[in-house]
Structures are given as structure tokens and as C-alpha cells.
Design an enzyme around this catalytic site. Structure first.
Site, short mmCIF file in Angstrom:
data_model
loop_
_atom_site.label_atom_id
_atom_site.label_comp_id
_atom_site.label_asym_id
_atom_site.label_seq_id
_atom_site.Cartn_x
_atom_site.Cartn_y
_atom_site.Cartn_z
N HIS A 1 14.34 -63.95 85.47
CA HIS A 1 13.78 -62.62 85.73
C HIS A 1 14.87 -61.75 86.37
O HIS A 1 15.73 -62.26 87.09
CB HIS A 1 12.57 -62.77 86.68
CG HIS A 1 11.87 -61.49 86.94
ND1 HIS A 1 12.25 -60.64 87.96
CD2 HIS A 1 10.83 -60.90 86.32
CE1 HIS A 1 11.46 -59.57 87.93
NE2 HIS A 1 10.59 -59.71 86.96
N ARG B 1 15.06 -60.06 88.87
CA ARG B 1 15.15 -60.12 90.33
C ARG B 1 16.07 -61.27 90.79
O ARG B 1 16.47 -61.32 91.94
CB ARG B 1 13.73 -60.29 90.89
CG ARG B 1 13.59 -60.22 92.38
CD ARG B 1 13.85 -58.82 92.90
NE ARG B 1 13.82 -58.83 94.36
CZ ARG B 1 14.81 -59.25 95.13
NH1 ARG B 1 15.93 -59.69 94.58
NH2 ARG B 1 14.71 -59.24 96.43
N LYS B 2 16.39 -62.17 89.87
CA LYS B 2 17.28 -63.30 90.21
C LYS B 2 18.71 -62.94 89.78
O LYS B 2 18.95 -61.86 89.27
CB LYS B 2 16.80 -64.57 89.52
CG LYS B 2 15.29 -64.69 89.41
CD LYS B 2 14.59 -64.88 90.75
CE LYS B 2 13.11 -64.67 90.57
NZ LYS B 2 12.21 -65.42 91.34
N LEU B 3 19.67 -63.88 89.92
CA LEU B 3 21.06 -63.51 89.61
C LEU B 3 21.27 -63.31 88.11
O LEU B 3 21.72 -62.26 87.66
CB LEU B 3 22.04 -64.59 90.10
CG LEU B 3 22.58 -64.40 91.51
CD1 LEU B 3 21.50 -64.68 92.52
CD2 LEU B 3 23.79 -65.28 91.75
#
Ligand SMILES: *Cc1c(COP(=O)(O)O)cnc(C)c1O
Length: 375
Positions: free
Chosen positions: A179, A181-183
Site C-alpha cells: 500500500h 502508506r508503506k515504503l
């Protein structure tokens, strides 16, 4: 005044071109690019097998099913996590049992897990929260003698390190999120990694409606293939468009992690003078990728946490409350004993913006808000 986002994925022309190539190839569903992404990802995290799926939530669900978790079972999870960690337990018909976390790392420890283990405990699902590695070895020393598998929610932890090895290396099963929102991002997407070939084979089947041959293999075959549906499965597939982007992102992972570690060190410098402010840091047993830079306000901080968030908003900075606590949300409310550390962390923490292209100027603006309120 420009707005500073809490996170901005690091995407460029290379990802756009890779996605375009997948589109032009005429094969956009799960195919050769997914296979290549799985192989590259497995190698990167030190696992024998990687199975690409539609989300980390899907990967977590499969890891519980493969462990035999079902109705009547309990699975120990931290309440201090994104709610998917608890939800996937319910998806199997089992009940999540919440354990408290360590105040420094926000993660489960053998001590917090031990107090909630019971005769119905079927698995422990440890979260590498915000990228900070959980000491899985310590949890295994507790759980292995009881034949309770320790599964890993590594949604945030790609590129994190546990005792010198990539998080995921040696894991029974680990679930990863792509997603934004992750790296490392593919828009939506997830991965299940394991060293167990039988688990991986069943995960491949379950992600594709229980089919005994994948659509891509059937397409490539020169002889007639009549598929069977061996059990009730799901549609948990990743697309080749996503995998094409993932392959480009994976090659940038080391650069992403080093940049975040520079930004985190700089935050620590800028905020050093705030008395009693706890800032997320590497644990003694590993290294975080700083998926999030979370801070915990001291009890005597002159402003309430939500007032800090409001001040950020007024300064054009998008921050987030700290990590949520599932047991305070309606589906899980009123079922819990005592989680004092979880409750303090969720009430007093906030997540400051960190993203690859963040400038020193932007970091200065964020720190200035905290510093002004601390006075
Ligand atoms: C983001 C996240 C998930 C869910 O990931 P998806 O890919 O959105 O399903 C699960 N667990 C944790 C700890 C997360 O941070």
C-alpha cells in the site's frame, strides 16, 4: 505555504514505463511479471518462497488458514496495530486475544505474550510495527515448546533488519504490504513469504479460487489442461501491472531505507531539546526502516496530542495520530483486560511526515511546530 503530506510514494517515469509495458504486452492479470516479482522479493527478504497477493490483509488471512486457525481458536495479536491485524483473525472464525506491547518498540515481547497464552491459543501474530523489528527469536523460545506458531505481520517492515538478517529471513510465514502508506508500493498489493514449499503451493491455490493450475500456466501450456477446484479459495491475485511497478520499486528499496534513516536522524537532532519526548529508534536487536517516524509526548507536555495535530494542520502539515489500538474500536470494544502501554502509546503518540523526497526545509517546519508547543 505548501502542504507537507505525511507520506508521498517515491514513484517516477521508470514505474510508469514498466506499467505501460505490461499494458502493451496484452497480459495484465497475474502472469510472468508477478512470478518475476515474487522471485526477486523472496531473494531480497531471504525467503525460499514468495506468493504475491492483492493485499497484506489477504496474505495475513492466508497465513492463518495455512496454520490451521479456525473457529474456536485464539490468536494472540497486539491491539496496537492497524486493525487488519485483528480483523484477519475474525475472518477465519477465530478470536484475537490482545497482548500489550513494549513501550520502546511498540511491539509484542515474550513477557507481554506469556500472560495471555491459553489452551486455545493456536498462533501468535507478531507485528513489526512501523518497521521496528519484533524480536521474533525471543517469541519463538516461548512459543515453540508449546507448538504455537509465530507468524509475522511485516506489512511495514520491508528493508528492516533483525539480528543482521532481513526481516522475513527464517520466518515461518511473513505478510507484506505494498500500500502507498508503506515504503515499497504497487498501489495495492501484498506478499506472503515462507521457506515451506507446501504452504506456498497451497497459498498459490487459495489465492486463485482453489484452482490446481494457474490461469497463466494454463495459457502457456501446449496441451489441453482441464483445471480442478480442490478447495474453497479466494480471488487474492495481484496483477502484472502492479508487479511491474513492484519490480522497479524493489530495486529502489535500499535507497528508500537509507534516505529514511537520514531523515530520522535529522528529526532526532531537531527535536532533541524537547524534554521527555520519546522518538522511535532502532531496538537493540535490529534496525528499523522508519516506515513511520512516531513520537510519544511526555505526560507533562504543555499541549494535548490532538492540539499538536491541530497546530500541524494549521501550519499546512499533515500528521497522523500514532498507531491505533484495535481494542478501542467497536468490533473489539469491551473484550480486553488491561493494556496500559498500548493505551498510553495510542493516546500520546503522533506520526510525523517522512517521505523520500522530503526536504530539510520541510522537516524544519514540522519540528518548529513541536518546538513552539513545547515551550
Ligand atoms: C498496512 C497494514 C496492514 C494492511 O495492509 P494492506 O496491504 O493494506 O492490506 C496490516 N498490518 C499492518 C501492521 C499494517 O500497517
Amino acid at each position: 505555504m505548501t502542504t507537507i503530506p505525511v507520506m508521498r510514494p517515491w514513484l517516477g517515469d521508470e514505474e510508469a514505463e514498466a506499467a505501460a509495458q505490461a499494458v502493451r504486452s496484452g497480459w495484465i492479470a497475474q502472469g510472468a511479471r508477478v512470478r518475476a516479482f515474487e522471485q526477486a522479493f523472496a531473494e531480497r527478504v531471504g525467503a525460499a518462497e514468495a506468493v504475491a497477493v492483492s493485499s497484506c490483509t489477504a496474505a495475513l488471512h492466508l497465513s492463518l488458514l495455512l496454520s490451521g486457525v479456525g473457529p474456536g481458536d485464539e490468536v494472540v495479536v497486539p491491539s496496537l496495530s492497524f486493525i487488519a491485524t485483528a480483523n484477519v483473525v475474525r475472518h477465519t472464525g477465530a478470536e484475537p486475544v490482545f497482548a500489550d506491547v513494549d513501550p520502546e518498540t511498540g511491539n509484542l515481547t515474550a513477557k507481554t505474550v506469556e500472560t495471555v497464552l491459553g489452551p486455545r491459543t493456536r498462533a501468535v501474530l507478531a507485528v513489526h510495527q512501523a518497521g521496528v523489528p519484533t524480536d521474533v527469536e525471543e517469541l519463538r523460545r516461548l512459543c515453540d515448546p508449546l507448538a504455537v506458531p509465530v507468524l509475522e505481520d511485516a506489512a511495514c517492515a520491508v528493508g528492516s533488519v533483525l539480528r543482521g538478517r532481513a526481516v522475513g529471513a527464517g520466518a515461518l510465514m511473513a505478510a507484506w504490504s505494498f500500500h502507498p502508506r508503506k515504503l515499497l508500493t504497487t498501489g495495492e498489493g501484498g506478499m506472503l513469504t515462507t521457506d515451506d514449499a507446501a504452504w506456498a503451493a497451497r497459498a498459490r491455490r487459495l489465492r486463485e479460487h482453489g484452482m490446481d493450475v494457474s490461469a497463466a500456466d494454463r495459457h502457456d501450456s501446449r496441451s489441453l489442461v482441464l483445471e480442478r477446484y480442490l478447495e474453497v479459495g479466494f480471488n487474492y491475485r495481484m496483477t502484472d501491472v502492479q508487479a511491474a511497478i513492484g519490480l522497479v520499486q524493489l530495486a529502489k528499496l535500499d535507497a528508500m531505507v537509507s534516505r529514511r534513516r537520514v531523515l530520522a536522524a535529522r528529526y532526532r537532532d531537531l527535536l532533541r531539546e524537547v524534554p521527555g519526548l520519546h522518538m522511535v529508534d532502532d531496538p537493540p536487536h535490529g534496525r528499523t526502516n522508519y516506515q513511520s517516524f512516531w513520537v510519544v509526548l511526555p505526560d507533562d507536555f504543555p499541549a494535548a496530542r490532538d492540539d499538536v495535530l491541530r497546530a500541524m494542520l494549521e501550519a499546512g502539515i499533515s500528521c497522523r495520530r500514532g498507531i491505533m489500538a484495535a481494542h478501542l474500536e467497536p468490533p473489539y470494544a469491551g473484550r480486553v483486560a488491561e493494556l496500559p502501554v498500548t493505551e498510553r502509546l495510542t493516546a500520546q503518540s503522533l506520526v510525523l511526515p517522512v517521505f523520500h523526497t522530503m526536504t530539510e526545509d520541510e522537516q524544519g517546519r514540522v519540528a518548529a511546530v513541536v518546538l513552539a508547543l513545547a515551550r
